[in-house]
Design a protein around this motif. Structure first.
Motif, PDB file in Angstrom:
ATOM      1  N   ASP A 157       0.816  -1.209   0.000  1.00  0.00           N
ATOM      2  CA  ASP A 157       0.000   0.000   0.000  1.00  0.00           C
ATOM      3  C   ASP A 157       0.854   1.266   0.000  1.00  0.00           C
ATOM      4  OD1 ASP A 157      -2.521  -1.380   2.232  1.00  0.00           O
ATOM      5  OD2 ASP A 157      -2.211  -1.590   0.073  1.00  0.00           O
ATOM      6  N   LYS A 158       2.084   1.178   0.519  1.00  0.00           N
ATOM      7  CA  LYS A 158       2.839   2.387   0.787  1.00  0.00           C
ATOM      8  C   LYS A 158       4.162   2.474   0.037  1.00  0.00           C
ATOM      9  CE  LYS A 158       0.836   3.015   5.386  1.00  0.00           C
ATOM     10  NZ  LYS A 158       1.114   3.237   6.813  1.00  0.00           N
ATOM     11  N   GLY A 159       4.291   1.737  -1.069  1.00  0.00           N
ATOM     12  CA  GLY A 159       5.491   1.854  -1.864  1.00  0.00           C
ATOM     13  C   GLY A 159       5.643   3.281  -2.381  1.00  0.00           C
ATOM     14  N   ARG A 160       6.868   3.806  -2.442  1.00  0.00           N
ATOM     15  CA  ARG A 160       7.099   5.193  -2.858  1.00  0.00           C
ATOM     16  C   ARG A 160       7.743   5.218  -4.227  1.00  0.00           C
ATOM     17  NH1 ARG A 160      11.109   7.643   0.796  1.00  0.00           N
ATOM     18  NH2 ARG A 160      12.071   5.620   0.505  1.00  0.00           N
ATOM     19  N   SER A 161       7.263   6.097  -5.064  1.00  0.00           N
ATOM     20  CA  SER A 161       7.823   6.252  -6.400  1.00  0.00           C
ATOM     21  C   SER A 161       8.208   7.703  -6.633  1.00  0.00           C
ATOM     22  CB  SER A 161       6.810   5.801  -7.461  1.00  0.00           C
ATOM     23  OG  SER A 161       6.522   4.418  -7.335  1.00  0.00           O
ATOM     24  N   PHE A 162       9.211   7.905  -7.478  1.00  0.00           N
ATOM     25  CA  PHE A 162       9.625   9.250  -7.860  1.00  0.00           C
ATOM     26  C   PHE A 162      10.285   9.144  -9.229  1.00  0.00           C
ATOM     27  CE2 PHE A 162      13.125   7.280  -5.641  1.00  0.00           C
ATOM     28  CZ  PHE A 162      14.251   7.636  -6.381  1.00  0.00           C
ATOM     29  N   ASN A 163      10.562  10.276  -9.831  1.00  0.00           N
ATOM     30  CA  ASN A 163      11.201  10.298 -11.143  1.00  0.00           C
ATOM     31  C   ASN A 163      12.717  10.357 -10.996  1.00  0.00           C
ATOM     32  OD1 ASN A 163       8.719  10.300 -12.468  1.00  0.00           O
ATOM     33  ND2 ASN A 163       8.592  12.527 -12.427  1.00  0.00           N
ATOM     34  N   CYS A 164      13.400   9.527 -11.769  1.00  0.00           N
ATOM     35  CA  CYS A 164      14.861   9.517 -11.739  1.00  0.00           C
ATOM     36  C   CYS A 164      15.382  10.917 -12.066  1.00  0.00           C
ATOM     37  CB  CYS A 164      15.396   8.502 -12.755  1.00  0.00           C
ATOM     38  SG  CYS A 164      17.192   8.571 -12.975  1.00  0.00           S
ATOM     39  N   PRO A 165      16.297  11.462 -11.254  1.00  0.00           N
ATOM     40  CA  PRO A 165      16.819  12.808 -11.520  1.00  0.00           C
ATOM     41  C   PRO A 165      17.688  12.885 -12.768  1.00  0.00           C
ATOM     42  CG  PRO A 165      18.007  11.781  -9.709  1.00  0.00           C
ATOM     43  CD  PRO A 165      16.861  10.869 -10.039  1.00  0.00           C
ATOM     44  N   ASN A 166      18.072  11.724 -13.330  1.00  0.00           N
ATOM     45  CA  ASN A 166      18.918  11.732 -14.525  1.00  0.00           C
ATOM     46  C   ASN A 166      18.106  11.583 -15.807  1.00  0.00           C
ATOM     47  OD1 ASN A 166      21.464  11.656 -15.990  1.00  0.00           O
ATOM     48  ND2 ASN A 166      21.080   9.473 -16.252  1.00  0.00           N
ATOM     49  N   CYS A 167      17.202  10.564 -15.840  1.00  0.00           N
ATOM     50  CA  CYS A 167      16.488  10.287 -17.093  1.00  0.00           C
ATOM     51  C   CYS A 167      14.987  10.501 -16.998  1.00  0.00           C
ATOM     52  CB  CYS A 167      16.769   8.858 -17.560  1.00  0.00           C
ATOM     53  SG  CYS A 167      16.000   7.573 -16.525  1.00  0.00           S
ATOM     54  N   THR A 180      19.188   2.189  -7.545  1.00  0.00           N
ATOM     55  CA  THR A 180      19.587   2.491  -8.915  1.00  0.00           C
ATOM     56  C   THR A 180      18.360   2.561  -9.808  1.00  0.00           C
ATOM     57  OG1 THR A 180      19.919   0.146  -9.454  1.00  0.00           O
ATOM     58  CG2 THR A 180      21.839   1.382  -8.679  1.00  0.00           C
ATOM     59  N   CYS A 181      18.454   3.387 -10.842  1.00  0.00           N
ATOM     60  CA  CYS A 181      17.384   3.495 -11.830  1.00  0.00           C
ATOM     61  C   CYS A 181      17.506   2.333 -12.802  1.00  0.00           C
ATOM     62  CB  CYS A 181      17.494   4.822 -12.572  1.00  0.00           C
ATOM     63  SG  CYS A 181      16.355   4.983 -13.972  1.00  0.00           S
ATOM     64  N   ARG A 182      16.438   1.599 -13.009  1.00  0.00           N
ATOM     65  CA  ARG A 182      16.494   0.446 -13.908  1.00  0.00           C
ATOM     66  C   ARG A 182      16.620   0.875 -15.365  1.00  0.00           C
ATOM     67  NH1 ARG A 182      13.283  -4.880 -12.037  1.00  0.00           N
ATOM     68  NH2 ARG A 182      13.866  -4.846  -9.840  1.00  0.00           N
ATOM     69  N   ASN A 183      16.292   2.118 -15.644  1.00  0.00           N
ATOM     70  CA  ASN A 183      16.334   2.584 -17.031  1.00  0.00           C
ATOM     71  C   ASN A 183      17.728   3.060 -17.443  1.00  0.00           C
ATOM     72  OD1 ASN A 183      14.967   3.387 -19.572  1.00  0.00           O
ATOM     73  ND2 ASN A 183      15.527   5.448 -18.915  1.00  0.00           N
ATOM     74  N   CYS A 184      18.358   3.896 -16.584  1.00  0.00           N
ATOM     75  CA  CYS A 184      19.659   4.457 -16.970  1.00  0.00           C
ATOM     76  C   CYS A 184      20.808   3.999 -16.081  1.00  0.00           C
ATOM     77  CB  CYS A 184      19.588   5.985 -16.979  1.00  0.00           C
ATOM     78  SG  CYS A 184      19.404   6.727 -15.327  1.00  0.00           S
ATOM     79  N   SER A 185      20.508   3.188 -15.050  1.00  0.00           N
ATOM     80  CA  SER A 185      21.511   2.612 -14.134  1.00  0.00           C
ATOM     81  C   SER A 185      22.169   3.637 -13.216  1.00  0.00           C
ATOM     82  CB  SER A 185      22.605   1.853 -14.901  1.00  0.00           C
ATOM     83  OG  SER A 185      22.047   0.798 -15.645  1.00  0.00           O
ATOM     84  N   SER A 186      21.641   4.866 -13.150  1.00  0.00           N
ATOM     85  CA  SER A 186      22.216   5.857 -12.234  1.00  0.00           C
ATOM     86  C   SER A 186      22.037   5.415 -10.785  1.00  0.00           C
ATOM     87  CB  SER A 186      21.536   7.217 -12.427  1.00  0.00           C
ATOM     88  OG  SER A 186      21.853   7.766 -13.685  1.00  0.00           O
ATOM     89  N   ILE A 187      23.043   5.691  -9.939  1.00  0.00           N
ATOM     90  CA  ILE A 187      22.936   5.446  -8.503  1.00  0.00           C
ATOM     91  C   ILE A 187      22.326   6.685  -7.868  1.00  0.00           C
ATOM     92  CG2 ILE A 187      24.171   4.802  -6.405  1.00  0.00           C
ATOM     93  CD1 ILE A 187      26.502   3.914  -8.173  1.00  0.00           C
ATOM     94  N   ILE A 188      21.249   6.515  -7.103  1.00  0.00           N
ATOM     95  CA  ILE A 188      20.533   7.645  -6.517  1.00  0.00           C
ATOM     96  C   ILE A 188      20.679   7.591  -5.003  1.00  0.00           C
ATOM     97  CG2 ILE A 188      18.296   8.805  -6.352  1.00  0.00           C
ATOM     98  CD1 ILE A 188      17.536   7.250  -8.953  1.00  0.00           C
ATOM     99  N   ASP A 189      21.111   8.691  -4.419  1.00  0.00           N
ATOM    100  CA  ASP A 189      21.333   8.804  -2.974  1.00  0.00           C
ATOM    101  C   ASP A 189      20.013   9.156  -2.286  1.00  0.00           C
ATOM    102  OD1 ASP A 189      22.156   9.318  -0.420  1.00  0.00           O
ATOM    103  OD2 ASP A 189      23.354  11.093  -0.915  1.00  0.00           O
ATOM    104  N   LEU A 190      19.568   8.291  -1.351  1.00  0.00           N
ATOM    105  CA  LEU A 190      18.298   8.501  -0.657  1.00  0.00           C
ATOM    106  C   LEU A 190      18.486   8.946   0.784  1.00  0.00           C
ATOM    107  CD1 LEU A 190      16.380   5.308  -1.870  1.00  0.00           C
ATOM    108  CD2 LEU A 190      16.277   7.598  -2.849  1.00  0.00           C
ATOM    109  N   THR A 191      19.715   9.218   1.188  1.00  0.00           N
ATOM    110  CA  THR A 191      19.957   9.478   2.613  1.00  0.00           C
ATOM    111  C   THR A 191      19.270  10.745   3.106  1.00  0.00           C
ATOM    112  OG1 THR A 191      22.038  10.601   2.052  1.00  0.00           O
ATOM    113  CG2 THR A 191      22.169   8.271   2.629  1.00  0.00           C
TER     114      THR A 191
END
Length: 491
Positions: free
Chosen positions: A218-228, A243-254
């Motif tokens: 019920d509470k999964g979070r989604s957002f847009n990759c900052p790269n693609c 990581t973004c499955r589309n462009c493989s960028s590593i995204i920092d969530l801290t």
């Protein structure tokens, strides 16, 4: 239940008037479930001292009023504290025990530790004196400093025996022993608080009142990759990298996902042998592959590099483990609660009464990551590693500037791994150099066996000739490469 309710204390929240209940005599503070007011108990009344920030939902199976048993004694979870530090955040649950005691059930490297307050026989050393990797004695027991971090309270829920000032940094030092104990020194109070615990499995705590399976869905979070710009879904709110499955960028969530997200692009993607999201059963437990990283290593003074893969596995009650794919075989390891004792020179290590011999010492670097991680993973992360073994049992150490982590586990047969993830059709791709001579011979064709026999006979004739003519011998350098496990640690 009647006896329980008579012992509880209830008073109206000074912020909204809703009832605030204290179930433990040790609880001094509470957070109103309706208006998030922070209240302090003063005799028979409550005083409002502020407002608590919203909780991060960590998708934990635990929740307030979950009940269980530890060492055959009942407990109830009555409060939750969430802390942040440079590498992300973690959660501590306050457990009300019989006899008006309180304990702590906390996250520890993707697993759980149950701790009780410890009375120190001498004053705690200054936090600045406890360097990562150093050893010190507390109450007559030797400990190794595993981490020394500046932390701050970011949110809380329920009733609490302590309440650090919201947002005020203070030091927490974790020390670990070779008996599997973890000691936390909390410098947020004077004198510092001390808590001693050991690893527990949620399934062994006889828990009742856990969250429903639907909570995560019920509470999964989604957002847009900052790269693609592609959609990225976070499955665990405690995750610190994805990581973004589309462009493989590593995204920092801290820092959360509300602001501008830091990210790093990755070239030359590595294709995992076991796909992210795959379910498999190992050691009687069902695991899901949630993360993957490729790492490279090299021994000091050696130009030769070697690589291996690590799959981050998750089980709701077991937490996280690592499936390691290296040149010399497969293994499954998990971070240890304690810290083994290394012999002088580092040639051996002892943990829980078992002695392990050094196999490899090398520097490691993360070169590619995919999926979701409970620590802040970055491309280029470097650690100093040591791998030890005792038969099929493995023990590994990773050291970075701010953290010392150990992991332990066992070697696995390649066929076991392929079968576990229903990849028998690709079992040849799972074979590694660790195959035993007998089992390897059983898989060889007759022609290959005959060829090996002929080669052996020729070598015996040559060696016999050399021996009779020169009387000398030979020696082999016998070099090897490849770490069988790094294990990962990380709060």
């Amino acid at each position: 239940m009647a006896e329980e309710s008579q012992r509880a204390y209830r008073a109206p929240c000074p912020g909204c008037g809703a009832p605030v209940e204290f179930r433990s005599a040790q609880s001094t503070f509470a957070v109103c479930a309706y208006c998030q007011s922070t209240v302090v108990r003063q005799g028979e009344t409550l005083a409002r001292i502020g407002k608590m920030a919203e909780l991060f939902d960590d998708f934990s199976p635990l929740q307030l009023f979950t009940a269980g048993r530890i060492q055959d004694k009942p407990f109830t979870l009555v409060g939750r504290l969430q802390y942040s530090y440079a590498g992300g955040r973690w959660t501590e649950w306050i457990a009300a025990l019989d006899g008006d005691r309180t304990g702590t059930l906390s996250e520890d490297n993707g697993a759980y530790v149950f701790s009780l307050p410890l009375a120190l026989q001498q004053a705690a050393p200054p936090a600045t004196a406890l360097r990562v990797g150093a050893t010190t004695a507390i109450n007559g027991q030797s400990y190794t400093v595993a981490s020394n971090e500046q932390v701050q309270l970011v949110s809380a829920q329920g009733e609490l025996p302590k309440l650090p000032e919201l947002g005020r940094p203070f030091t927490v030092v974790e020390l670990r022993s070779d008996k599997g104990m973890v000691l936390s020194l909390d410098y947020g109070s004077e004198p510092p608080g001390a808590y001693l615990g050991r690893a527990v499995r949620l399934e062994d705590l006889q828990l009742a009142g856990l969250r429903g399976e639907s909570a995560k869905e019920d509470k999964g979070r989604s957002f847009n990759c900052p790269n693609c710009g592609a959609t990225v879904t976070v499955n665990f709110d405690s995750s610190k990298s994805i990581t973004c499955r589309n462009c493989s960028s590593i995204i920092d969530l801290t820092q959360g996902i509300g602001g501008e997200l830091r990210h790093a692009e990755q070239d030359e993607p590595v294709r995992p042998l076991i796909a992210l999201g795959t379910l498999g059963t190992l050691q009687g437990v069902q695991w899901q592959v949630v993360g993957f990283q490729h790492r490279m290593g090299h021994a000091a003074g050696d130009d030769e590099h070697f690589g291996w893969d690590e799959y981050l596995l998750f089980n709701k009650k077991r937490g996280f483990s690592f499936l390691v794919d290296a040149e010399d075989g497969w293994s499954m390891v998990a971070p240890t609660t304690g810290a083994p004792t290394m012999a002088q020179g580092g040639g051996a290590a002892t943990y829980l009464g078992k002695r392990y011999l050094l196999q490899y010492a090398y520097n490691a670097e993360t070169t590619y990551v995919a999926g979701e991680f409970y620590w802040k993973v970055e491309r280029g992360q470097a650690t100093s590693n040591r791998d030890f073994a005792s038969g099929n049992s493995l023990l590994s150490m990773e050291r970075s500037p701010n953290e010392l982590t150990w992991s332990s586990g066992d070697k696995l047969d390649s066929a076991t791994v392929a079968t576990a993830f229903k990849l028998e059709a690709k079992k040849e791709m799972f074979k590694r150099a660790d195959a035993a001579p007998v089992s390897s011979a059983a898989r060889l064709g007759c022609g290959t066996i005959i060829l090996i026999v002929v080669i052996i006979l020729i070598l015996l004739i040559i060696l016999s000739t050399c021996s009779s003519s020169s009387g000398g011998g030979y020696r082999s350098s016998g070099g090897s490469s490849g770490g069988f496990s790094s294990g990962g640690g990380h709060k």
